[in-house]
Design an enzyme around this catalytic site. Structure first.
Site, mmCIF file in Angstrom:
data_model
loop_
_atom_site.group_PDB
_atom_site.id
_atom_site.type_symbol
_atom_site.label_atom_id
_atom_site.label_comp_id
_atom_site.label_asym_id
_atom_site.label_seq_id
_atom_site.Cartn_x
_atom_site.Cartn_y
_atom_site.Cartn_z
ATOM 1 N N GLY A 234 -24.930 -66.711 -21.850
ATOM 2 C CA GLY A 234 -23.566 -66.541 -21.374
ATOM 3 C C GLY A 234 -22.459 -66.933 -22.330
ATOM 4 O O GLY A 234 -21.292 -66.611 -22.078
ATOM 5 N N GLU A 273 -30.958 -69.135 -23.083
ATOM 6 C CA GLU A 273 -31.234 -67.691 -23.148
ATOM 7 C C GLU A 273 -30.036 -66.915 -23.711
ATOM 8 O O GLU A 273 -29.462 -66.066 -23.032
ATOM 9 C CB GLU A 273 -31.540 -67.159 -21.741
ATOM 10 C CG GLU A 273 -32.681 -67.844 -21.022
ATOM 11 C CD GLU A 273 -32.736 -67.495 -19.528
ATOM 12 O OE1 GLU A 273 -31.740 -66.969 -18.991
ATOM 13 O OE2 GLU A 273 -33.777 -67.763 -18.909
ATOM 14 N N PRO A 274 -29.636 -67.223 -24.940
ATOM 15 C CA PRO A 274 -28.458 -66.540 -25.483
ATOM 16 C C PRO A 274 -28.753 -65.092 -25.852
ATOM 17 O O PRO A 274 -29.835 -64.791 -26.361
ATOM 18 C CB PRO A 274 -28.144 -67.345 -26.751
ATOM 19 C CG PRO A 274 -29.469 -67.894 -27.185
ATOM 20 C CD PRO A 274 -30.259 -68.130 -25.923
ATOM 21 N N GLY A 275 -27.844 -64.199 -25.576
ATOM 22 C CA GLY A 275 -27.973 -62.806 -25.979
ATOM 23 C C GLY A 275 -26.765 -62.427 -26.822
ATOM 24 O O GLY A 275 -26.821 -62.360 -28.044
ATOM 25 N N ARG A 312 -20.111 -50.106 -22.946
ATOM 26 C CA ARG A 312 -19.326 -51.243 -22.454
ATOM 27 C C ARG A 312 -17.898 -50.880 -22.030
ATOM 28 O O ARG A 312 -17.443 -51.342 -20.984
ATOM 29 C CB ARG A 312 -19.303 -52.378 -23.488
ATOM 30 C CG ARG A 312 -20.674 -53.031 -23.714
ATOM 31 C CD ARG A 312 -20.559 -54.273 -24.597
ATOM 32 N NE ARG A 312 -19.810 -55.322 -23.948
ATOM 33 C CZ ARG A 312 -18.547 -55.618 -24.180
ATOM 34 N NH1 ARG A 312 -17.871 -54.972 -25.105
ATOM 35 N NH2 ARG A 312 -17.949 -56.551 -23.516
ATOM 36 N N TYR A 316 -17.491 -51.729 -18.022
ATOM 37 C CA TYR A 316 -16.690 -52.851 -17.539
ATOM 38 C C TYR A 316 -15.510 -53.196 -18.440
ATOM 39 O O TYR A 316 -15.296 -54.358 -18.775
ATOM 40 C CB TYR A 316 -17.517 -54.111 -17.215
ATOM 41 C CG TYR A 316 -18.776 -54.364 -17.995
ATOM 42 C CD1 TYR A 316 -19.974 -54.608 -17.318
ATOM 43 C CD2 TYR A 316 -18.795 -54.385 -19.386
ATOM 44 C CE1 TYR A 316 -21.142 -54.865 -18.007
ATOM 45 C CE2 TYR A 316 -19.962 -54.648 -20.080
ATOM 46 C CZ TYR A 316 -21.131 -54.885 -19.377
ATOM 47 O OH TYR A 316 -22.282 -55.140 -20.061
ATOM 48 N N CYS A 344 -18.178 -35.305 -21.267
ATOM 49 C CA CYS A 344 -17.307 -34.721 -20.257
ATOM 50 C C CYS A 344 -17.108 -35.660 -19.078
ATOM 51 O O CYS A 344 -17.650 -35.451 -17.986
ATOM 52 C CB CYS A 344 -17.882 -33.394 -19.795
ATOM 53 S SG CYS A 344 -18.041 -32.275 -21.174
ATOM 54 N N GLU A 345 -16.389 -36.731 -19.318
ATOM 55 C CA GLU A 345 -16.001 -37.719 -18.304
ATOM 56 C C GLU A 345 -14.690 -38.334 -18.775
ATOM 57 O O GLU A 345 -14.553 -38.636 -19.962
ATOM 58 C CB GLU A 345 -17.032 -38.865 -18.220
ATOM 59 C CG GLU A 345 -18.405 -38.505 -17.739
ATOM 60 C CD GLU A 345 -18.483 -38.217 -16.242
ATOM 61 O OE1 GLU A 345 -17.549 -38.583 -15.494
ATOM 62 O OE2 GLU A 345 -19.479 -37.603 -15.836
ATOM 63 N N TYR A 374 -25.534 -55.351 -26.156
ATOM 64 C CA TYR A 374 -25.249 -54.413 -25.065
ATOM 65 C C TYR A 374 -24.646 -53.121 -25.617
ATOM 66 O O TYR A 374 -23.786 -52.498 -25.001
ATOM 67 C CB TYR A 374 -24.341 -55.070 -24.009
ATOM 68 C CG TYR A 374 -24.936 -56.378 -23.521
ATOM 69 C CD1 TYR A 374 -26.045 -56.374 -22.694
ATOM 70 C CD2 TYR A 374 -24.419 -57.599 -23.935
ATOM 71 C CE1 TYR A 374 -26.629 -57.568 -22.286
ATOM 72 C CE2 TYR A 374 -25.004 -58.802 -23.530
ATOM 73 C CZ TYR A 374 -26.100 -58.775 -22.698
ATOM 74 O OH TYR A 374 -26.682 -59.945 -22.300
HETATM 75 C C1 LIG Z 1 -28.189 -61.269 -19.397
HETATM 76 C C2 LIG Z 1 -28.860 -62.566 -19.279
HETATM 77 C C3 LIG Z 1 -28.811 -63.495 -20.322
HETATM 78 C C4 LIG Z 1 -28.025 -63.283 -21.580
HETATM 79 O O1 LIG Z 1 -26.656 -63.364 -21.376
HETATM 80 P P1 LIG Z 1 -25.624 -63.349 -22.607
HETATM 81 O O2 LIG Z 1 -24.314 -63.382 -21.966
HETATM 82 O O3 LIG Z 1 -25.874 -62.116 -23.376
HETATM 83 O O4 LIG Z 1 -25.899 -64.586 -23.413
HETATM 84 C C5 LIG Z 1 -29.521 -64.660 -20.177
HETATM 85 N N1 LIG Z 1 -30.234 -64.926 -19.056
HETATM 86 C C6 LIG Z 1 -30.293 -64.056 -18.022
HETATM 87 C C7 LIG Z 1 -31.097 -64.398 -16.828
HETATM 88 C C8 LIG Z 1 -29.606 -62.862 -18.100
HETATM 89 O O5 LIG Z 1 -29.649 -62.005 -17.074
#
Ligand SMILES: *Cc1c(COP(=O)(O)O)cnc(C)c1O
Length: 416
Positions: A234, A273-275, A312, A316, A344-345, A374
């Site tokens: 997050g 859990e960083p993304g 994206r 959102y 076409c949107e 993403y």
């Molecule tokens: C999407 C998600 C993440 C990653 O979130 P980021 O905002 O990209 O860091 C981590 N854990 C869970 C359960 C998620 O659904």
């Protein structure tokens, strides 16, 4: 190169000429440094950093991060398949998501993953049943919904009690009270994930506090104390002018609640859990201007990337900065213009009312910045558009890590 955008010293223009557009370009060095910042910040803890595969699921990216020491956080059986193909150790894999099927559970149990983040009692019962059939134990963290407002876009907020994610406190306690009836379940941890693109630490501080309190309560009920806490992802990034917390400040907050100096809680292994914070600013989407046109006093720049390549903005209101690859196109007179794709949107608008140079015209190249998370992972074939190629630049060497799709890819599997 002076005056033009590069990835680790390689001009993006060179890559666009060679591999065509639209084109995703990632920097391996950027992925590494973001990952290492987090690793350094948590070095005083027994920890595991599980990259959220849904942010960028290319095999080469997963393999690169796994080599740096990353585990993976999954939300589907498809992502498990990818992580295993990329050579990630199952012991470093956690499986999140509100709707795991029995088949997905079975594959993950057979692989021997670190843990399942379970999001409902119903899921827990199913997991117990699947594990019994396989004669396996299922290591579990219950996903706790701490009911805090992450103050992010409502579409990416997950930690409020009205969201579909997680289980509220009273129910987590009830589950703990009857956990011994589920013989195959090993209740080992609590997980949370309150939302994405967080730009303040305050909601996390509050969520961590509630999580720690809950863990202390649970430890009084459970036959064995919990061994880990999974704090989710997050952490936000700068797309425009946001000022998200530094990785070091984020890690300090984790240490405040779960660090070695915190004597109120038993020593827990900490997972995150960083993304986005690892991938977001490690990649861009390069696109070519097709046409410039004016409709009723409004200017449009039509480019060859579209909502199917980068969802994206349409999904959102995601913001991506737009930079011409050649800096000279950044000077001179600018006007507000909508940058749109060929789909076409009407929602196929990558950027509305952007101040861009009047000089930008057909054939010029632009980069949609901060597209490493993403971006490609959400790409689809709407309007029968083949998905773009992906390039990874590492040590001055650019490599195709996914071929551009061809028309034959579009109809694979179809019958008539
Ligand atoms: C999407 C998600 C993440 C990653 O979130 P980021 O905002 O990209 O860091 C981590 N854990 C869970 C359960 C998620 O659904």
């Amino acid at each position: 190169m002076k005056g033009e955008l590069c990835a680790e010293g390689i001009p993006l223009k060179t890559l666009a000429r060679k591999y065509g557009t639209p084109l995703y370009v990632y920097s391996a060095g950027a992925f590494s440094s973001r990952f290492q910042e987090l690793k350094k910040g948590l070095s005083s803890l027994d920890h595991l950093i599980c990259f959220a595969v849904k942010a960028n699921s290319n095999l080469a990216i997963l393999k690169h991060l796994a080599k740096e020491g990353a585990g993976m956080d999954l939300v589907s059986g498809g992502e498990l398949y990818r992580a295993l193909e990329a050579g990630v150790s199952p012991k470093k894999i956690v499986f999140s998501g509100v709707g795991k099927s029995a088949d997905e559970m079975a594959v993950a149990l057979r692989a021997g993953i670190h843990s399942f983040n379970v999001e409902s009692s119903s899921e827990l019962v199913l997991l117990d049943r699947v594990a019994r059939k396989l004669k396996k134990k299922a290591p579990v963290a219950i996903r706790f919904n701490p009911d805090v407002d992450p103050k992010t876009h409502p579409h990416i907020s997950t930690g409020l009690k009205q969201n579909k994610f997680g289980i509220e406190k009273s129910e987590v306690l009830a589950i703990a009270g009857s956990i011994q009836m589920l013989r195959q379940i090993e209740f080992k941890g609590i997980s949370i994930h309150i939302g994405s693109q967080l730009t303040s630490l305050a909601p996390l501080d509050q969520a961590y506090e509630r999580t720690r309190e809950l863990i202390e309560k649970l430890n009084r009920i459970l036959p064995e104390p919990l061994s880990f806490v999974d704090l989710g992802g997050g952490l936000g990034i700068t797309y425009k002018d946001e000022k998200p917390p530094e990785a070091s400040a984020y890690c300090k907050l984790i240490l405040k609640h779960f660090g070695p100096k915190n004597r109120t809680a038993p020593p827990l292994r900490v997972l995150i859990e960083p993304g986005r914070s690892i991938a977001g600013n490690s990649g861009v989407l390069v696109s070519q201007v097709l046409h410039r046109k004016e409709n009723a006093g409004k200017d449009f720049l039509i480019v060859d990337a579209a909502m199917n390549d980068l969802m994206r903005p349409a999904l959102y209101d995601g913001f991506h900065d737009i930079l011409p690859l050649e800096q000279k196109l950044n000077r001179g007179k600018k006007t507000k213009i909508d940058v749109v794709g060929p789909v076409c949107e009407s929602t196929d608008c990558l950027a509305g009312d952007r101040r861009l140079s009047n000089e930008l015209k057909s054939g010029d190249l632009i980069a949609l910045m901060s597209a490493g998370a993403y971006g490609f992972s959400m790409a689809n074939n709407y309007n029968s558009r083949p998905k773009p190629a992906e390039i990874l630049v590492k040590n001055k060497n650019a490599r195709v890590i996914r071929k551009r799709e061809i028309y034959a890819d579009l109809i694979r599997g179809e019958r008539f």
